[in-house]
Motif scaffolding. Structure first.
Motif, mmCIF file in Angstrom:
data_model
loop_
_atom_site.group_PDB
_atom_site.id
_atom_site.type_symbol
_atom_site.label_atom_id
_atom_site.label_comp_id
_atom_site.label_asym_id
_atom_site.label_seq_id
_atom_site.Cartn_x
_atom_site.Cartn_y
_atom_site.Cartn_z
ATOM 1 N N VAL A 261 -3.951 7.872 -5.346
ATOM 2 C CA VAL A 261 -3.059 7.196 -6.291
ATOM 3 C C VAL A 261 -1.843 8.059 -6.581
ATOM 4 C CG1 VAL A 261 -2.816 6.385 -8.664
ATOM 5 C CG2 VAL A 261 -4.855 5.814 -7.372
ATOM 6 N N ALA A 262 -2.075 9.341 -6.827
ATOM 7 C CA ALA A 262 -0.977 10.248 -7.152
ATOM 8 C C ALA A 262 0.018 10.356 -6.004
ATOM 9 C CB ALA A 262 -1.533 11.628 -7.499
ATOM 10 N N LEU A 263 -0.495 10.502 -4.785
ATOM 11 C CA LEU A 263 0.386 10.615 -3.621
ATOM 12 C C LEU A 263 1.202 9.344 -3.430
ATOM 13 C CD1 LEU A 263 1.365 12.113 -1.109
ATOM 14 C CD2 LEU A 263 -0.631 11.218 0.118
ATOM 15 N N GLY A 264 0.542 8.194 -3.569
ATOM 16 C CA GLY A 264 1.246 6.926 -3.420
ATOM 17 C C GLY A 264 2.337 6.749 -4.457
ATOM 18 N N LEU A 265 2.026 7.094 -5.717
ATOM 19 C CA LEU A 265 3.007 6.949 -6.788
ATOM 20 C C LEU A 265 4.185 7.905 -6.611
ATOM 21 C CD1 LEU A 265 0.717 6.511 -9.922
ATOM 22 C CD2 LEU A 265 2.176 4.797 -8.849
ATOM 23 N N VAL A 266 3.903 9.126 -6.170
ATOM 24 C CA VAL A 266 4.991 10.101 -5.953
ATOM 25 C C VAL A 266 5.977 9.577 -4.916
ATOM 26 C CG1 VAL A 266 5.501 12.349 -4.922
ATOM 27 C CG2 VAL A 266 3.737 12.168 -6.671
ATOM 28 N N ILE A 267 5.441 9.001 -3.835
ATOM 29 C CA ILE A 267 6.323 8.511 -2.767
ATOM 30 C C ILE A 267 7.063 7.243 -3.188
ATOM 31 C CG2 ILE A 267 6.391 7.619 -0.406
ATOM 32 C CD1 ILE A 267 3.929 9.352 0.187
ATOM 33 N N LEU A 268 6.326 6.307 -3.807
ATOM 34 C CA LEU A 268 6.922 5.007 -4.138
ATOM 35 C C LEU A 268 7.885 5.063 -5.320
ATOM 36 C CD1 LEU A 268 3.830 2.635 -3.674
ATOM 37 C CD2 LEU A 268 5.757 2.951 -2.122
ATOM 38 N N ARG B 109 9.883 7.541 -5.960
ATOM 39 C CA ARG B 109 11.032 8.383 -5.627
ATOM 40 C C ARG B 109 12.316 7.555 -5.727
ATOM 41 N NH1 ARG B 109 13.807 10.149 -0.913
ATOM 42 N NH2 ARG B 109 14.485 12.313 -1.074
ATOM 43 N N ASN B 110 13.240 8.047 -6.495
ATOM 44 C CA ASN B 110 14.527 7.378 -6.731
ATOM 45 C C ASN B 110 14.366 6.022 -7.423
ATOM 46 O OD1 ASN B 110 15.944 9.493 -5.436
ATOM 47 N ND2 ASN B 110 15.593 8.544 -3.423
ATOM 48 N N GLY B 111 13.276 5.867 -8.178
ATOM 49 C CA GLY B 111 13.081 4.660 -8.980
ATOM 50 C C GLY B 111 12.861 3.390 -8.184
ATOM 51 N N GLY B 112 12.194 3.494 -7.047
ATOM 52 C CA GLY B 112 12.026 2.312 -6.196
ATOM 53 C C GLY B 112 10.690 1.622 -6.299
ATOM 54 N N PHE B 113 9.910 1.881 -7.378
ATOM 55 C CA PHE B 113 8.558 1.328 -7.447
ATOM 56 C C PHE B 113 8.524 -0.159 -7.778
ATOM 57 C CE2 PHE B 113 4.552 0.464 -9.748
ATOM 58 C CZ PHE B 113 3.658 0.790 -8.744
ATOM 59 N N ASN B 114 9.538 -0.666 -8.451
ATOM 60 C CA ASN B 114 9.518 -2.062 -8.921
ATOM 61 C C ASN B 114 9.270 -3.069 -7.798
ATOM 62 O OD1 ASN B 114 9.879 -1.365 -11.567
ATOM 63 N ND2 ASN B 114 12.103 -1.640 -11.539
ATOM 64 N N LYS B 115 9.813 -2.801 -6.632
ATOM 65 C CA LYS B 115 9.670 -3.750 -5.532
ATOM 66 C C LYS B 115 8.231 -3.832 -5.004
ATOM 67 C CE LYS B 115 12.633 -1.382 -3.096
ATOM 68 N NZ LYS B 115 13.538 -0.938 -1.996
ATOM 69 N N TYR B 116 7.397 -2.835 -5.373
ATOM 70 C CA TYR B 116 6.000 -2.835 -4.912
ATOM 71 C C TYR B 116 5.014 -3.140 -6.035
ATOM 72 C CZ TYR B 116 8.509 -0.184 -1.361
ATOM 73 O OH TYR B 116 9.413 0.216 -0.428
ATOM 74 N N SER B 117 5.514 -3.370 -7.232
ATOM 75 C CA SER B 117 4.630 -3.578 -8.374
ATOM 76 C C SER B 117 3.796 -4.856 -8.244
ATOM 77 C CB SER B 117 5.441 -3.619 -9.674
ATOM 78 O OG SER B 117 6.399 -4.668 -9.641
ATOM 79 N N PHE C 182 -16.768 3.340 -5.468
ATOM 80 C CA PHE C 182 -16.235 3.497 -4.116
ATOM 81 C C PHE C 182 -15.263 2.367 -3.784
ATOM 82 C CE2 PHE C 182 -16.638 2.858 0.544
ATOM 83 C CZ PHE C 182 -16.148 4.080 0.956
ATOM 84 N N SER C 183 -15.636 1.129 -4.120
ATOM 85 C CA SER C 183 -14.744 -0.012 -3.858
ATOM 86 C C SER C 183 -13.465 0.102 -4.679
ATOM 87 C CB SER C 183 -15.465 -1.328 -4.176
ATOM 88 O OG SER C 183 -15.792 -1.420 -5.542
ATOM 89 N N ASP C 184 -13.574 0.654 -5.874
ATOM 90 C CA ASP C 184 -12.394 0.858 -6.715
ATOM 91 C C ASP C 184 -11.440 1.861 -6.086
ATOM 92 O OD1 ASP C 184 -11.098 0.135 -9.173
ATOM 93 O OD2 ASP C 184 -11.532 2.138 -9.909
ATOM 94 N N SER C 185 -11.999 2.899 -5.481
ATOM 95 C CA SER C 185 -11.159 3.922 -4.849
ATOM 96 C C SER C 185 -10.398 3.357 -3.655
ATOM 97 C CB SER C 185 -12.016 5.114 -4.399
ATOM 98 O OG SER C 185 -12.844 4.768 -3.304
ATOM 99 N N LEU C 186 -11.002 2.386 -2.959
ATOM 100 C CA LEU C 186 -10.312 1.758 -1.824
ATOM 101 C C LEU C 186 -9.083 0.995 -2.301
ATOM 102 C CD1 LEU C 186 -13.307 0.386 0.279
ATOM 103 C CD2 LEU C 186 -11.915 2.414 0.726
ATOM 104 N N GLY C 187 -9.227 0.325 -3.444
ATOM 105 C CA GLY C 187 -8.080 -0.381 -4.007
ATOM 106 C C GLY C 187 -6.964 0.567 -4.380
ATOM 107 N N HIS C 188 -7.324 1.676 -5.006
ATOM 108 C CA HIS C 188 -6.320 2.650 -5.412
ATOM 109 C C HIS C 188 -5.618 3.301 -4.222
ATOM 110 C CE1 HIS C 188 -8.546 3.194 -9.502
ATOM 111 N NE2 HIS C 188 -7.817 2.100 -9.457
ATOM 112 N N SER C 189 -6.373 3.493 -3.139
ATOM 113 C CA SER C 189 -5.785 4.140 -1.957
ATOM 114 C C SER C 189 -4.715 3.268 -1.310
ATOM 115 C CB SER C 189 -6.875 4.462 -0.932
ATOM 116 O OG SER C 189 -7.408 3.276 -0.363
ATOM 117 N N ALA C 190 -4.700 1.976 -1.674
ATOM 118 C CA ALA C 190 -3.695 1.078 -1.088
ATOM 119 C C ALA C 190 -2.273 1.520 -1.414
ATOM 120 C CB ALA C 190 -3.921 -0.348 -1.585
#
Length: 285
Positions: free
Chosen positions: A118-125, A127-135, A51-59
């Protein structure tokens, strides 16, 4: 903060402690690790590690929501921590509500919510290759903690300690024997929700310093290590807090000299404590 800086200069007159970011990180470790040690005891007791692991992923989704709101309302200057906290509390309540329906096992429900978040967060972040700034949220950065962050963390520290003193006995009974707790007039569901939301808030606040990938480890391993050697509930809590605190301080210092991520270094040390206490448990029986 001036008093804290002066105190550190007096007690720790070392070259590596002369930097402001190290003094801030030290205070952050002293505030956050005892909280993790305390909450971890209940997490391990209730088998809530997943459960605690899922909270981290939901971030990740919380960050994504913050990005969307920030783009839509730039004047509001919405910080990711508030959107993360909102989504973590939301998904916590959702998991508990669905769990009460008894349509699937708890680990299945948590797995579905965790992977979906996790999937929803990754799909949004991504988009257009902008994930690096949040890594950076994946591994965290304790050395980036600011005086404003420390003020927020200090308020949370006081609140958690106060709540723990006031509700611990009822919370323990509600988790260990719900039927007995109900017979004594304890609102089991209310305490379950309260603890889960409290855990969601702590995880959310700490993620930016500890990292999404290992946040649950810092909650679980100190308590699991303590459980290997503790003979009663008092020892269980004391050992857990001490292991978390010693690991935090050691990890902070070693990460400075090794040039490694502080959160990951702390978790490695807690893993060493678990191996040590597990060996003691096997030897002492």
């Amino acid at each position: 903060m001036h008093f804290w800086y002066s105190l550190v200069d007096f007690l720790l007159p070392f070259d590596w402690m002369q930097y402001g970011f190290m003094k801030n990180a030290l205070l952050g470790v002293l505030l956050v690790t005892p909280i993790f040690g305390l909450l971890g005891t209940m997490i391990v007791n209730n088998k809530m590690a997943f459960f605690s692991d899922s909270l981290g992923h939901s971030a990740l989704t919380g960050i994504a929501i913050g990005v969307i709101l920030g783009n839509a309302f730039p004047l509001l200057n919405i910080k990711p921590i508030w959107s993360m906290m909102f989504f973590s509390v939301l998904i916590t309540i959702a998991i508990l509500v669905v769990k009460e329906a008894n349509t699937a096992s708890t680990d299945t429900i948590i797995g579905v919510f965790s992977s979906s978040a996790v999937a929803l967060g990754l799909v949004i972040l991504t988009r257009n290759g902008g994930f690096n700034k949040y890594s950076g949220y994946l591994i965290g950065d304790f050395l980036s903690i600011s005086p404003t962050d420390l003020l927020l963390l200090g308020m949370v520290f006081v609140l958690v300690i106060l709540l723990w003193v006031l509700i611990f006995n009822k919370l323990l009974l509600a988790s260990m024997n719900p039927s007995l707790a109900r017979s004594r007039g304890i609102k089991v569901k209310q305490y379950e929700y309260l603890f889960a939301v409290m855990m969601a808030v702590i995880v959310t606040i700490s993620i930016q310093w500890v990292g999404i990938l290992i946040i649950s480890s810092l909650l679980v391993i100190p308590a699991a290590s303590s459980r290997n050697i503790a003979k009663n509930m008092r020892q269980y809590h004391i050992y857990s807090v001490l292991i978390a605190l010693v690991s935090g301080l050691s990890g902070l210092i070693l990460s400075y000299f090794w040039g490694t991520a502080t959160g990951a270094t702390i978790v490695l040390i807690t893993s060493g404590f678990f191996a040590l206490t597990f060996g003691l448990k096997l030897r002492l029986g």
